[in-house]
Design a protein around this motif. Structure first.
Motif, PDB file in Angstrom:
ATOM      1  N   THR A 227     -17.312  34.911  -3.364  1.00 11.19           N
ATOM      2  CA  THR A 227     -16.507  35.353  -2.214  1.00 11.19           C
ATOM      3  C   THR A 227     -15.629  34.237  -1.677  1.00 11.19           C
ATOM      4  N   ILE A 228     -16.224  33.114  -1.350  1.00 13.18           N
ATOM      5  CA  ILE A 228     -15.486  32.040  -0.697  1.00 13.18           C
ATOM      6  C   ILE A 228     -14.497  31.396  -1.656  1.00 13.18           C
ATOM      7  N   PHE A 229     -14.920  31.059  -2.859  1.00 13.68           N
ATOM      8  CA  PHE A 229     -14.010  30.391  -3.804  1.00 13.68           C
ATOM      9  C   PHE A 229     -12.792  31.255  -4.164  1.00 13.68           C
TER      10      PHE A 229
ATOM     11  N   LYS B  76      -5.902  31.646  -0.803  1.00 10.79           N
ATOM     12  CA  LYS B  76      -5.265  30.889   0.280  1.00 10.79           C
ATOM     13  C   LYS B  76      -4.310  29.840  -0.288  1.00 10.79           C
ATOM     14  N   HIS B  77      -4.736  29.152  -1.351  1.00 10.30           N
ATOM     15  CA  HIS B  77      -3.845  28.159  -1.968  1.00 10.30           C
ATOM     16  C   HIS B  77      -2.597  28.801  -2.534  1.00 10.30           C
TER      17      HIS B  77
ATOM     18  N   ILE C  34       3.315  30.048  -1.994  1.00 12.46           N
ATOM     19  CA  ILE C  34       4.399  31.012  -1.745  1.00 12.46           C
ATOM     20  C   ILE C  34       5.119  30.691  -0.454  1.00 12.46           C
ATOM     21  N   GLU C  35       4.362  30.299   0.561  1.00 17.37           N
ATOM     22  CA  GLU C  35       4.938  29.983   1.851  1.00 17.37           C
ATOM     23  C   GLU C  35       5.904  28.779   1.732  1.00 17.37           C
ATOM     24  N   LYS C  36       5.481  27.781   0.890  1.00 14.72           N
ATOM     25  CA  LYS C  36       6.364  26.622   0.721  1.00 14.72           C
ATOM     26  C   LYS C  36       7.612  26.994  -0.047  1.00 14.72           C
TER      27      LYS C  36
END
Length: 353
Positions: free
Chosen positions: A337-339, A345-346, A351-353
């Motif tokens: 789940t977390i990984f 998120k990465h 994409i945001e950059k």
């Protein structure tokens, strides 16, 4: 945009989740452990109080039974026909031969019958010792002694003290009136001097076969203390495993329980307090009104609450095991789940950059 003012903003999300799980586990363990600890301690304290109260009741009955046995013996002595006849003869003829004959009878046929008695006396109505199993005491004046004055009107049991004529010998006295067999006229007082050592054995729970009980200690571990206190505050039997002679009339006892009994005039007090040594104990103090004595039964808190210490260690060990178990269990949620969320998120950050 990240909220840089948030207190946990700089902590990665994988650690946040782990710490959250650990915090919840520790909080649950702490709350549950504290509740269990308090409940267990209260239950243990109540149970110890009940046990001590039961022991004190048993000892009270044993003390009264022991004293009643000695009183009955004294009354038997006072009804002895030979003693009464010889006492009447002494009033008529105060001769040495009669005194010697009566003293010999007291020594051979009376004082030797009861282990606790170490002297039996016949005292005149004026307080003079007419005969004694210890002949050297004949002629001494007892007119001012309370046990003589009380013995003129009925059976009397006195407090423990040092007998001055006996050069510091501890004893207590049991006395009863002597009367003429024919007329019932008062002719004197019979007095038994009693060694308090056997009373100390009774208080410690070491019952004597002569009293019809099995000899056994009340506390096999040796941590249970039981002793008697006189109205003047002095201990008259040994406390704990101490020798009787080391405690008798040498330790004045004035802590909380006896003060409560005297102030409120109640029959029993139980609680946690400091004993005469300054040690914290769980104890029960019971009043013996007929003798004006106080019976104390107590056990040090360090011994009484040993199970609580074990409970603390068990809780600590359980907490460590639970934390390790929680960390192990977190491996699978973090892997599946977390990984993946971290990889997503990465990707979003790229994409945001």
């Amino acid at each position: 945009m990240k909220d840089m003012n948030a207190p946990l903003a700089k902590i990665p999300i994988k650690y946040k989740l782990t710490l959250t799980f650990l915090f919840i586990c520790l909080l649950s363990l702490g709350a549950g452990g504290m509740l269990g600890f308090i409940t267990t301690k209260r239950s243990l304290e109540t149970q110890i109080m009940e046990d001590l109260s039961l022991i004190s009741k048993t000892l009270e009955g044993s003390i009264y039974f022991y004293l009643e046995n000695l009183k009955n013996r004294t009354q038997d002595f006072s009804s002895d026909g030979f003693i009464r006849d010889m006492t009447v003869r002494l009033h008529q003829n105060n001769s040495y031969e009669i005194k010697a004959g009566l003293s010999q009878h007291l020594k051979r046929n009376k004082v030797s019958l009861v282990k606790s008695f170490f002297e039996t006396l016949v005292v005149s109505p004026q307080g003079e010792i007419l005969a004694s199993s210890i002949p050297s005491n004949i002629g001494k004046d007892l007119s001012r002694e309370r046990y003589f004055q009380e013995g003129k009107v009925g059976i009397y049991v006195g407090g423990v003290s040092y007998w001055e004529e006996g050069k510091g010998v501890p004893c207590f006295h049991i006395s009863a009136p002597l009367t003429d067999k024919m007329t019932g006229e008062f002719i004197g007082v019979i007095v038994n001097r009693v060694d308090p050592g056997e009373l100390a054995d009774v208080v410690r729970g070491e019952y004597k076969m002569s009293l019809g009980t099995i000899s056994r200690p009340l506390s096999g571990s040796g941590v249970l203390n039981s002793y008697l206190i006189q109205p003047d505050g002095y201990i008259i039997t040994s406390a704990g495993n101490g020798r009787f002679e080391e405690a008798l009339l040498k330790r004045k006892f004035s802590p909380y329980p006896t003060q409560i009994l005297q102030k409120n005039r109640i029959g029993q007090y139980r609680g946690i307090y400091q004993d005469y040594r300054g040690e914290e104990v769980v104890g029960v103090a019971r009043s013996l009104p007929s003798m004006q004595w106080v019976l104390v039964v107590e056990i040090p808190t360090r011994e009484a609450f040993k199970p609580i210490g074990q409970l603390k260690r068990n809780l600590l060990l359980g907490g460590i095991v639970l934390i390790c178990f929680t960390i192990a269990l977190l491996y699978f949620p973090m892997k599946f789940t977390i990984f993946p969320l971290l990889r997503l998120k990465h990707a979003v950050d790229k994409i945001e950059k």
